[in-house]
Design a protein around this motif. Structure first.
Motif, PDB file in Angstrom:
ATOM      1  N   ARG A 191       0.815  -1.222   0.000  1.00 10.98           N
ATOM      2  CA  ARG A 191       0.000   0.000   0.000  1.00 10.98           C
ATOM      3  C   ARG A 191       0.847   1.270   0.000  1.00 10.98           C
ATOM      4  O   ARG A 191       0.467   2.284  -0.593  1.00 10.98           O
ATOM      5  CB  ARG A 191      -0.923  -0.012   1.211  1.00 10.98           C
ATOM      6  CG  ARG A 191      -1.749   1.255   1.335  1.00 10.98           C
ATOM      7  CD  ARG A 191      -2.819   1.129   2.374  1.00 10.98           C
ATOM      8  NE  ARG A 191      -3.351   2.418   2.772  1.00 10.98           N
ATOM      9  CZ  ARG A 191      -4.391   3.016   2.224  1.00 10.98           C
ATOM     10  NH1 ARG A 191      -5.022   2.434   1.223  1.00 10.98           N
ATOM     11  NH2 ARG A 191      -4.808   4.180   2.650  1.00 10.98           N
ATOM     12  N   GLY A 234      -9.176   3.181   1.686  1.00  9.68           N
ATOM     13  CA  GLY A 234      -9.343   4.038   0.520  1.00  9.68           C
ATOM     14  C   GLY A 234      -8.159   4.983   0.381  1.00  9.68           C
ATOM     15  O   GLY A 234      -7.332   5.129   1.290  1.00  9.68           O
ATOM     16  N   ASP A 252      -8.984   8.107  -0.931  1.00  8.86           N
ATOM     17  CA  ASP A 252      -9.718   9.317  -1.304  1.00  8.86           C
ATOM     18  C   ASP A 252      -9.109  10.579  -0.693  1.00  8.86           C
ATOM     19  O   ASP A 252      -9.119  11.645  -1.324  1.00  8.86           O
ATOM     20  CB  ASP A 252     -11.210   9.190  -0.934  1.00  8.86           C
ATOM     21  CG  ASP A 252     -11.442   8.611   0.448  1.00  8.86           C
ATOM     22  OD1 ASP A 252     -10.546   7.903   0.960  1.00  8.86           O
ATOM     23  OD2 ASP A 252     -12.509   8.865   1.029  1.00  8.86           O
TER      24      ASP A 252
HETATM   25  C1  UD1 Z   1      -0.077   3.566   7.981  1.00  8.58           C
HETATM   26  C2  UD1 Z   1       0.913   2.504   8.357  1.00  8.58           C
HETATM   27  C3  UD1 Z   1       0.213   1.297   8.957  1.00  8.58           C
HETATM   28  C4  UD1 Z   1      -0.645   1.728  10.127  1.00  8.58           C
HETATM   29  C5  UD1 Z   1      -1.571   2.875   9.727  1.00  8.58           C
HETATM   30  C6  UD1 Z   1      -2.339   3.444  10.909  1.00  8.58           C
HETATM   31  C7  UD1 Z   1       2.727   2.797   6.789  1.00  8.58           C
HETATM   32  C8  UD1 Z   1       3.499   2.267   5.629  1.00  8.58           C
HETATM   33  N1  UD1 Z   1       1.659   2.102   7.167  1.00  8.58           N
HETATM   34  O1  UD1 Z   1      -0.954   3.007   7.007  1.00  8.58           O
HETATM   35  O2  UD1 Z   1       1.220   0.367   9.396  1.00  8.58           O
HETATM   36  O3  UD1 Z   1      -1.424   0.626  10.545  1.00  8.58           O
HETATM   37  O4  UD1 Z   1      -0.816   3.951   9.154  1.00  8.58           O
HETATM   38  O5  UD1 Z   1      -1.466   3.866  11.895  1.00  8.58           O
HETATM   39  O6  UD1 Z   1       3.093   3.783   7.387  1.00  8.58           O
HETATM   40  N2  UD1 Z   1      -8.331   6.200   4.955  1.00  8.58           N
HETATM   41  C9  UD1 Z   1      -9.323   6.535   4.073  1.00  8.58           C
HETATM   42  N3  UD1 Z   1      -8.993   7.267   2.959  1.00  8.58           N
HETATM   43  C10 UD1 Z   1      -7.713   7.655   2.706  1.00  8.58           C
HETATM   44  C11 UD1 Z   1      -6.705   7.307   3.619  1.00  8.58           C
HETATM   45  C12 UD1 Z   1      -7.044   6.575   4.738  1.00  8.58           C
HETATM   46  O7  UD1 Z   1     -10.501   6.207   4.256  1.00  8.58           O
HETATM   47  O8  UD1 Z   1      -7.484   8.304   1.673  1.00  8.58           O
HETATM   48  C13 UD1 Z   1      -8.682   5.403   6.136  1.00  8.58           C
HETATM   49  C14 UD1 Z   1      -8.136   3.985   6.056  1.00  8.58           C
HETATM   50  O9  UD1 Z   1      -9.042   3.147   5.367  1.00  8.58           O
HETATM   51  C15 UD1 Z   1      -7.998   3.626   7.515  1.00  8.58           C
HETATM   52  C16 UD1 Z   1      -7.646   4.945   8.182  1.00  8.58           C
HETATM   53  O10 UD1 Z   1      -8.044   5.969   7.271  1.00  8.58           O
HETATM   54  O11 UD1 Z   1      -9.223   3.143   7.997  1.00  8.58           O
HETATM   55  C17 UD1 Z   1      -6.204   5.121   8.573  1.00  8.58           C
HETATM   56  O12 UD1 Z   1      -5.398   4.871   7.461  1.00  8.58           O
HETATM   57  P1  UD1 Z   1      -3.956   5.541   7.262  1.00  8.58           P
HETATM   58  O13 UD1 Z   1      -3.575   6.301   8.478  1.00  8.58           O
HETATM   59  O14 UD1 Z   1      -3.966   6.245   5.967  1.00  8.58           O
HETATM   60  O15 UD1 Z   1      -3.048   4.252   7.164  1.00  8.58           O
HETATM   61  P2  UD1 Z   1      -1.888   3.960   6.148  1.00  8.58           P
HETATM   62  O16 UD1 Z   1      -1.143   5.214   5.852  1.00  8.58           O
HETATM   63  O17 UD1 Z   1      -2.367   3.139   5.034  1.00  8.58           O
END
Ligand code: UD1
Length: 440
Positions: A115, A145, A147
């Protein structure tokens, strides 16, 4: 498909598909904590922003780093790897040189494995004014997502289209600063927008930014490269974009997730581990929950020391949250510990919708866990029993290793790529601390 070891010569493909653990031995010794996986990935991507050399030290030797190295190499980034003896570390050092970037040379197979490859979007837009990327993959732990990433980049003037599983983004006249409010403090979106904003013309404000230490680590490296960023460690990051970026030398911060996982392993096995380069401050507000569950931590000049507290392992209630709250990445390893703690525990997952896939595996080992929506209720048992289990994501894999170390009898894990994605030589490091563990 791109060869990983061509880009990351230290990477050894996994020829053994099973990990056999004979549990019940205390872990005693020194377990070096590597550089943070979640910091090194955006740091490596930041090298795409400049034609100058970016050197990263304390790089963990894990599969995600190898996959990202292969992706970057195809994009034209050259890499020189060495061991980290100069900094007394256990990790690797890498010097990245992206003097010519070819944004179309994306390997879709590699992107869909991880990801974090979505971070290429912000960096390629910033450097080349265009990016074409398949929807990124990664752990199956929820909707995940992108988004927020897309909305933020659009606010900065990029056109972003989703077309047949591909993300097509362009900013032919360059990105411009914007005022962006994230609906949730997403780690990845904050990093992606930060990478884009340093090259955008004008000021970008990221509100409701995530505050994870890995973001401040990325910002520190970008500042060393000449970027102007303020608000580090707060919910509002302000970036004055457009400053010319030079190279930098940066040491990756220690991995707080590996630290928290190994601290639990020491307590679970009733051993004692010295965890060099780890210190309690890395854990944020979640540090308090360690003592409550019977995981005793002390900072020393040699690193943190972890052992079981005198009162033994005790059931606790935890709820995951954004930093400085309880890290979702430690939820599964904590659950493994609580399956053998006295009394009742409740573990509530608020970040990802499907992050309880380890529950069924822990049950195979005799854990008493009932899931109601986003909360798992655990009644501790005296001891788990070894069983054949499958790693379903990177942190579930660590949880099953912990469960196996604490269980009686033999635990056989498969799905080891998940473990290797996130942990640098975990099998070897555990064996050096007395674990009966081997790949077959
Ligand atoms: C990063 C970490 C992961 C950790 C997570 C939460 C890395 C490489 N990975 O993942 O190990 O578990 O942070 O601490 O650093 N979301 C949306 N839309 C978006 C972006 C996020 O709906 O555009 C939601 C996701 O589905 C999730 C939540 O927001 O439910 C948190 O996600 P996010 O903080 O973005 O996690 P990652 O960056 O993928």
């Amino acid at each position: 498909m791109t060869s990983l070891s061509a880009a990351a010569p230290w990477w050894r493909p996994n020829t053994h598909h099973r990990l056999i653990i004979r549990g019940g031995r205390p872990l005693i010794g020194t377990y070096p904590i590597s550089g943070a996986k979640n910091a090194v990935l955006p740091l490596m991507v930041s090298a795409l922003l400049t034609p100058h050399l970016v050197t990263l030290r304390n790089v963990p030797a894990n599969l995600d780093v190898a996959v990202l190295a292969a992706l970057l190499q195809r994009l034209g980034c050259e890499m020189h790897w060495s061991t980290n003896s100069a900094t007394n570390g256990t990790g690797l050092a890498v010097t990245l040189c992206a003097d010519r970037v070819r944004p179309h040379r994306i390997d879709p197979d590699l992107v869909t494995r991880m990801r974090a490859s979505v971070l290429l979007l912000g960096a390629l837009l910033a450097r080349c004014g265009e990016a074409l990327l398949p929807m990124p993959g990664g752990d199956a732990i929820g909707l995940r997502g992108i988004d927020f990433h897309i909305a933020g980049l659009r606010a900065m003037g990029a056109t972003v289209e989703l077309d047949g599983g591909m993300i097509r983004a362009a900013a032919r006249d360059g990105l411009r600063g914007a005022d962006i409010l994230l609906p949730q403090p997403s780690v990845g979106a904050t990093e992606n927008l930060l990478l884009a904003a340093v090259a955008a013309m004008g000021t970008t404000t990221i509100r409701n930014a995530a505050r994870e230490p890995e973001i401040a680590d990325l910002a520190a490296c970008l500042i060393a490269m000449g970027a102007r960023i303020s608000g580090l460690g707060t919910h509002v990051l302000v970036i004055e974009g457009g400053a010319p970026l030079t190279g930098a030398v940066h040491t990756v911060l220690p991995d707080r997730i590996e630290f928290g996982t190994l601290a639990r392993a020491a307590a679970l096995t009733d051993g004692e581990l010295i965890l060099p380069r780890a210190h309690i401050d890395l854990l944020g507000a979640a540090a308090a929950s360690y003592g409550a569950a019977g995981v005793e931590l002390h900072d020393t000049a040699d690193g943190a020391i972890a052992r079981r507290a005198k009162q033994g392992l005790v059931g606790v209630d935890i709820t995951t949250g954004s930093y400085p709250g309880f890290a979702t990445d430690l939820q599964a390893p904590t659950m493994a510990l609580l399956t053998m703690a006295s009394g009742l525990s409740a573990v509530t997952e608020t970040i990802f919708e499907q992050r309880f896939r380890h529950v069924d595996e822990l049950r195979k080992m005799g854990a008493n866990i009932a899931v109601h929506g986003r909360t798992a209720r655990i009644r501790g048992v005296e001891r788990l029993q070894g069983a054949a289990v499958t790693c379903t994501d990177v942190r579930a894999a660590a949880a099953l290793v912990l469960a196996g170390l604490g269980a009686s009898g033999e635990t056989i894990l498969d799905g080891l790529d998940h473990l290797d994605r996130g942990y640098d030589r975990m099998t070897e490091k555990l064996a050096a601390c007395g674990a009966n563990i081997a790949r077959r």
